[in-house]
Design an enzyme around this catalytic site. Structure first.
Site, PDB file in Angstrom:
ATOM      1  N   LYS A  64       2.044   4.948   1.155  1.00  0.00           N
ATOM      2  CA  LYS A  64       1.393   5.840   0.177  1.00  0.00           C
ATOM      3  C   LYS A  64       1.274   7.247   0.752  1.00  0.00           C
ATOM      4  O   LYS A  64       1.554   8.240   0.081  1.00  0.00           O
ATOM      5  CB  LYS A  64       0.005   5.298  -0.190  1.00  0.00           C
ATOM      6  CG  LYS A  64       0.036   4.004  -0.965  1.00  0.00           C
ATOM      7  CD  LYS A  64       0.635   4.205  -2.339  1.00  0.00           C
ATOM      8  CE  LYS A  64       0.894   2.895  -3.050  1.00  0.00           C
ATOM      9  NZ  LYS A  64       1.729   3.037  -4.246  1.00  0.00           N
ATOM     10  N   SER A  75      -3.601   6.125  -3.237  1.00  0.00           N
ATOM     11  CA  SER A  75      -4.712   5.227  -2.909  1.00  0.00           C
ATOM     12  C   SER A  75      -5.713   5.922  -1.995  1.00  0.00           C
ATOM     13  O   SER A  75      -5.339   6.794  -1.181  1.00  0.00           O
ATOM     14  CB  SER A  75      -4.121   4.009  -2.185  1.00  0.00           C
ATOM     15  OG  SER A  75      -5.141   3.239  -1.608  1.00  0.00           O
ATOM     16  N   TYR A 112       1.380  -0.565   4.491  1.00  0.00           N
ATOM     17  CA  TYR A 112       1.210  -0.274   3.066  1.00  0.00           C
ATOM     18  C   TYR A 112       0.600   1.117   2.876  1.00  0.00           C
ATOM     19  O   TYR A 112       1.101   1.961   2.123  1.00  0.00           O
ATOM     20  CB  TYR A 112       0.328  -1.337   2.390  1.00  0.00           C
ATOM     21  CG  TYR A 112      -0.189  -0.857   1.052  1.00  0.00           C
ATOM     22  CD1 TYR A 112       0.657  -0.764  -0.046  1.00  0.00           C
ATOM     23  CD2 TYR A 112      -1.516  -0.422   0.902  1.00  0.00           C
ATOM     24  CE1 TYR A 112       0.201  -0.265  -1.262  1.00  0.00           C
ATOM     25  CE2 TYR A 112      -1.975   0.076  -0.300  1.00  0.00           C
ATOM     26  CZ  TYR A 112      -1.115   0.147  -1.384  1.00  0.00           C
ATOM     27  OH  TYR A 112      -1.561   0.650  -2.577  1.00  0.00           O
TER      28      TYR A 112
HETATM   29  P1  NAD Z   1       0.964  -4.907  -9.163  1.00  0.00           P
HETATM   30  O1  NAD Z   1       1.635  -5.622  -8.052  1.00  0.00           O
HETATM   31  O2  NAD Z   1       0.233  -5.718 -10.176  1.00  0.00           O
HETATM   32  O3  NAD Z   1       2.022  -3.974  -9.927  1.00  0.00           O
HETATM   33  C1  NAD Z   1       3.122  -3.394  -9.276  1.00  0.00           C
HETATM   34  C2  NAD Z   1       4.357  -3.746 -10.079  1.00  0.00           C
HETATM   35  O4  NAD Z   1       5.502  -3.174  -9.443  1.00  0.00           O
HETATM   36  C3  NAD Z   1       4.609  -5.253 -10.172  1.00  0.00           C
HETATM   37  O5  NAD Z   1       4.768  -5.592 -11.531  1.00  0.00           O
HETATM   38  C4  NAD Z   1       5.906  -5.470  -9.384  1.00  0.00           C
HETATM   39  O6  NAD Z   1       6.663  -6.508  -9.924  1.00  0.00           O
HETATM   40  C5  NAD Z   1       6.568  -4.111  -9.520  1.00  0.00           C
HETATM   41  N1  NAD Z   1       7.501  -3.769  -8.426  1.00  0.00           N
HETATM   42  C6  NAD Z   1       7.295  -3.803  -7.090  1.00  0.00           C
HETATM   43  N2  NAD Z   1       8.398  -3.392  -6.417  1.00  0.00           N
HETATM   44  C7  NAD Z   1       9.312  -3.061  -7.370  1.00  0.00           C
HETATM   45  C8  NAD Z   1      10.636  -2.571  -7.322  1.00  0.00           C
HETATM   46  N3  NAD Z   1      11.264  -2.348  -6.150  1.00  0.00           N
HETATM   47  N4  NAD Z   1      11.284  -2.340  -8.478  1.00  0.00           N
HETATM   48  C9  NAD Z   1      10.690  -2.565  -9.671  1.00  0.00           C
HETATM   49  N5  NAD Z   1       9.432  -3.048  -9.778  1.00  0.00           N
HETATM   50  C10 NAD Z   1       8.755  -3.288  -8.639  1.00  0.00           C
HETATM   51  O7  NAD Z   1      -0.004  -3.810  -8.513  1.00  0.00           O
HETATM   52  P2  NAD Z   1      -1.111  -2.900  -9.184  1.00  0.00           P
HETATM   53  O8  NAD Z   1      -2.430  -3.321  -8.665  1.00  0.00           O
HETATM   54  O9  NAD Z   1      -0.889  -2.823 -10.648  1.00  0.00           O
HETATM   55  O10 NAD Z   1      -0.766  -1.524  -8.484  1.00  0.00           O
HETATM   56  C11 NAD Z   1       0.054  -0.560  -9.106  1.00  0.00           C
HETATM   57  C12 NAD Z   1       0.255   0.587  -8.144  1.00  0.00           C
HETATM   58  O11 NAD Z   1      -1.017   1.122  -7.793  1.00  0.00           O
HETATM   59  C13 NAD Z   1       0.924   0.188  -6.828  1.00  0.00           C
HETATM   60  O12 NAD Z   1       1.787   1.229  -6.428  1.00  0.00           O
HETATM   61  C14 NAD Z   1      -0.233   0.067  -5.875  1.00  0.00           C
HETATM   62  O13 NAD Z   1       0.146   0.309  -4.557  1.00  0.00           O
HETATM   63  C15 NAD Z   1      -1.149   1.170  -6.382  1.00  0.00           C
HETATM   64  N6  NAD Z   1      -2.555   0.953  -6.034  1.00  0.00           N
HETATM   65  C16 NAD Z   1      -3.156  -0.227  -6.336  1.00  0.00           C
HETATM   66  C17 NAD Z   1      -4.482  -0.440  -5.989  1.00  0.00           C
HETATM   67  C18 NAD Z   1      -5.141  -1.758  -6.256  1.00  0.00           C
HETATM   68  O14 NAD Z   1      -6.140  -2.056  -5.605  1.00  0.00           O
HETATM   69  N7  NAD Z   1      -4.661  -2.564  -7.184  1.00  0.00           N
HETATM   70  C19 NAD Z   1      -5.206   0.575  -5.360  1.00  0.00           C
HETATM   71  C20 NAD Z   1      -4.561   1.784  -5.071  1.00  0.00           C
HETATM   72  C21 NAD Z   1      -3.229   1.967  -5.433  1.00  0.00           C
HETATM   73  C1  WQD Z   2     -13.487  -4.631  -0.687  1.00  0.00           C
HETATM   74  C2  WQD Z   2     -14.666  -5.079   0.177  1.00  0.00           C
HETATM   75  C3  WQD Z   2     -14.010  -6.281   2.156  1.00  0.00           C
HETATM   76  C4  WQD Z   2     -12.337  -9.762   0.139  1.00  0.00           C
HETATM   77  C5  WQD Z   2      -7.937  -2.480  -0.607  1.00  0.00           C
HETATM   78  C6  WQD Z   2      -6.831  -1.729   0.059  1.00  0.00           C
HETATM   79  C7  WQD Z   2      -6.742  -0.354  -0.512  1.00  0.00           C
HETATM   80  C8  WQD Z   2      -6.641  -0.396  -2.037  1.00  0.00           C
HETATM   81  C9  WQD Z   2      -7.704  -1.231  -2.647  1.00  0.00           C
HETATM   82  C10 WQD Z   2      -4.346  -0.352  -2.638  1.00  0.00           C
HETATM   83  C11 WQD Z   2     -14.434  -4.885   1.676  1.00  0.00           C
HETATM   84  C12 WQD Z   2     -14.789  -7.180   1.216  1.00  0.00           C
HETATM   85  C13 WQD Z   2     -12.937  -8.546   0.406  1.00  0.00           C
HETATM   86  C14 WQD Z   2     -13.014 -10.953   0.500  1.00  0.00           C
HETATM   87  C15 WQD Z   2     -14.823  -9.619   1.320  1.00  0.00           C
HETATM   88  N1  WQD Z   2      -5.411  -0.989  -2.459  1.00  0.00           N
HETATM   89  N2  WQD Z   2     -14.154  -8.480   0.983  1.00  0.00           N
HETATM   90  N3  WQD Z   2     -14.242 -10.825   1.081  1.00  0.00           N
HETATM   91  O1  WQD Z   2     -10.163  -3.242   1.451  1.00  0.00           O
HETATM   92  O2  WQD Z   2     -11.581  -1.653   0.040  1.00  0.00           O
HETATM   93  O3  WQD Z   2      -9.163  -1.811  -0.367  1.00  0.00           O
HETATM   94  O4  WQD Z   2      -7.709  -2.523  -2.026  1.00  0.00           O
HETATM   95  O5  WQD Z   2      -4.111   0.776  -2.427  1.00  0.00           O
HETATM   96  O6  WQD Z   2      -5.610   0.237   0.055  1.00  0.00           O
HETATM   97  O7  WQD Z   2      -7.090  -1.655   1.450  1.00  0.00           O
HETATM   98  O8  WQD Z   2     -10.575  -3.682  -1.033  1.00  0.00           O
HETATM   99  O9  WQD Z   2     -11.116  -5.664  -2.379  1.00  0.00           O
HETATM  100  O10 WQD Z   2      -9.918  -5.966  -0.171  1.00  0.00           O
HETATM  101  O11 WQD Z   2     -12.304  -5.243  -0.166  1.00  0.00           O
HETATM  102  O12 WQD Z   2     -15.949  -9.555   1.853  1.00  0.00           O
HETATM  103  O13 WQD Z   2     -12.523 -12.063   0.324  1.00  0.00           O
HETATM  104  O14 WQD Z   2     -14.836  -6.484  -0.023  1.00  0.00           O
HETATM  105  O15 WQD Z   2     -14.340  -6.561   3.489  1.00  0.00           O
HETATM  106  O16 WQD Z   2     -15.670  -4.540   2.258  1.00  0.00           O
HETATM  107  P1  WQD Z   2     -10.422  -2.600   0.162  1.00  0.00           P
HETATM  108  P2  WQD Z   2     -10.906  -5.221  -0.985  1.00  0.00           P
END
Ligand code: NAD
Ligand code: WQD
Length: 358
Positions: A165, A136, A161
């Site tokens: 990562k 991330s 969190y």
């Molecule tokens: P998500 O929660 O939709 O998907 C994650 C999946 O992992 C879920 O289906 C959950 O049930 C499963 N899971 C969690 N713990 C588990 C375990 N111990 N064993 C088996 N399954 C398990 O999330 P997502 O948005 O699809 O994210 C996928 C990956 O990408 C995550 O690792 C997340 O941290 C990373 N990521 C997401 C974002 C984002 O903004 N969505 C940004 C950066 C990184």
């Molecule tokens: C985006 C912008 C908020 C909600 C997060 C995690 C990051 C990654 C992606 C996993 C910011 C603003 C948001 C709301 C708002 N996830 N906002 N009102 O914070 O950039 O990143 O998700 O790895 O680790 O921190 O994403 O979508 O929460 O926010 O004004 O109700 O929207 O302040 O400027 P962020 P976000």
């Protein structure tokens, strides 16, 4: 390739399954469903049948093998590896709610770190040493430079969190250093939004959404009265936070492109396999709200709130390393992102149906 997809029932995993199969790969999903619904997998199969099944003379009906298993469950993973041979693992499984991780740090470290350690151990025991890890942008902390390149050093995370990562990146790098048979790809996602253009799969958050786009769509569909915009006094063009929003289908395609890293003749083999996965464009919170309203013709009432603790003003990347080395770049723009997010929400106002149905 045959790919083990952990967390494949989730938001990014389900979209990645579509792109994997479309590119000719196969997958096996392991997910404990703690934050997902297996209906997503059925819908992936339906998309695949529509998009590629009917054009196939043998009329393949896609069925993605699914194991409802926790990645911390060593026996469960052993069973899975005894039944399948994998060329690589795409590791999405993990808990991802920033705020919740502050309240439950132990649960986050235990799930994300212990889970990954068990997974890696079982993988190496079965000689599967190719992994793509969902990292991330959060590992950069408050970035030293914008746009962020992969040369930018990692920073201090503001929540457990983010630390999971950052720590897991280190674990993977160290394991690869000690045993060069491992190939480790770290994909640092920026802000994934959007949904498959069919509107059949998308983001399905539990409870109050933490992220901007699902909040916007829930306001638009009438589930929440208004959006709170967290701060309009940042040093950005309109005062609201600026992020690198990326369409989830582009993000999914980046995983398919990253599989190249595992080929013995991959041109950039000696480089480190760390890639920023974003568009390289910074859009503000207000840009996103205004684009959503303009493209979809639905109102999104909002109010300005105080800044959210831990937020930074601006975060967007330079994605050129992924373009040069993987030949990948984002194709979808802001209008696609807001249109597809809305189509998913409008067609599925309550997300996936309740009950796991398996
Ligand atoms: P998500 O929660 O939709 O998907 C994650 C999946 O992992 C879920 O289906 C959950 O049930 C499963 N899971 C969690 N713990 C588990 C375990 N111990 N064993 C088996 N399954 C398990 O999330 P997502 O948005 O699809 O994210 C996928 C990956 O990408 C995550 O690792 C997340 O941290 C990373 N990521 C997401 C974002 C984002 O903004 N969505 C940004 C950066 C990184
Ligand atoms: C985006 C912008 C908020 C909600 C997060 C995690 C990051 C990654 C992606 C996993 C910011 C603003 C948001 C709301 C708002 N996830 N906002 N009102 O914070 O950039 O990143 O998700 O790895 O680790 O921190 O994403 O979508 O929460 O926010 O004004 O109700 O929207 O302040 O400027 P962020 P976000």
């Amino acid at each position: 390739m045959n790919i083990l997809v952990t967390g494949g029932a989730g938001y990014i995993g389900s979209h990645t399954l579509v792109e994997l199969y479309k590119a000719g790969h196969t997958a096996v999903v392991v997910d404990n469903l703690c934050n997902s619904n297996p209906e997503s997998l059925r819908r992936v199969e339906a998309i695949l049948n529509d998009e590629i099944g009917n054009s196939n003379p043998t009329d393949i009906k896609f069925k993605i093998p699914f194991y409802r298993t926790d990645i911390r469950d060593r026996e469960g993973l052993e069973h899975l590896f005894a039944e399948h041979r994998f060329d690589a693992c795409i590791h999405f499984a993990g808990l991802k709610a920033v705020g919740e991780s502050v309240q439950k740090p132990w649960e986050y470290y235990e799930n994300n770190i212990s889970g990954t350690l068990v997974l890696l151990d079982v993988m190496r025991r079965h000689c599967c040493k190719n992994i793509i890890f969902s990292s991330s942008a959060t590992v950069y902390g408050d970035p030293a430079e914008i746009p962020i390149t992969e040369r930018c050093s990692k920073g201090l995370c503001t929540n457990p969190y983010g630390w999971t990562k950052s720590m897991l990146e280190q674990v993977l790098v160290d394991i690869q250093k000690a045993d060069p048979e491992w190939n480790v790809v770290l994909l640092r996602y920026f802000n994934p939004v959007g949904a498959h253009p069919s509107g059949r799969i998308g983001e399905n958050p539990n409870g109050i959404p933490n992220n901007l786009m699902p909040y916007i769509t829930q306001v638009a569909v009438g589930k929440r009265p208004q959006l709170g915009i967290f701060g309009n006094d940042y040093p950005t063009p309109d005062g609201t936070g600026v992020r690198d929003f990326i369409h989830v289908v582009d993000l999914a395609a980046a995983h398919v492109a990253a599989l190249q890293c595992f080929a013995p003749d991959f041109e950039y083999r000696n480089a480190n396999f760390i890639y920023n996965i974003g568009t390289g464009n910074g859009y503000s919170v207000l840009d996103m709200v205004n684009a959503f309203v303009r493209v979809n013709g639905v109102p999104v009432p909002y109010t300005i709130m105080p800044r959210r603790p831990g937020d930074i003003a601006t975060c967007y990347c330079d994605p050129s390393k992924a373009k040069t080395e993987l030949g990948w770049r984002a194709k979808f723009g802001i209008e696609d992102m807001v249109r597809d997010s809305w189509r998913w929400q409008r067609q599925n106002p309550e997300g996936y149906p309740d009950g796991d149905g398996l």
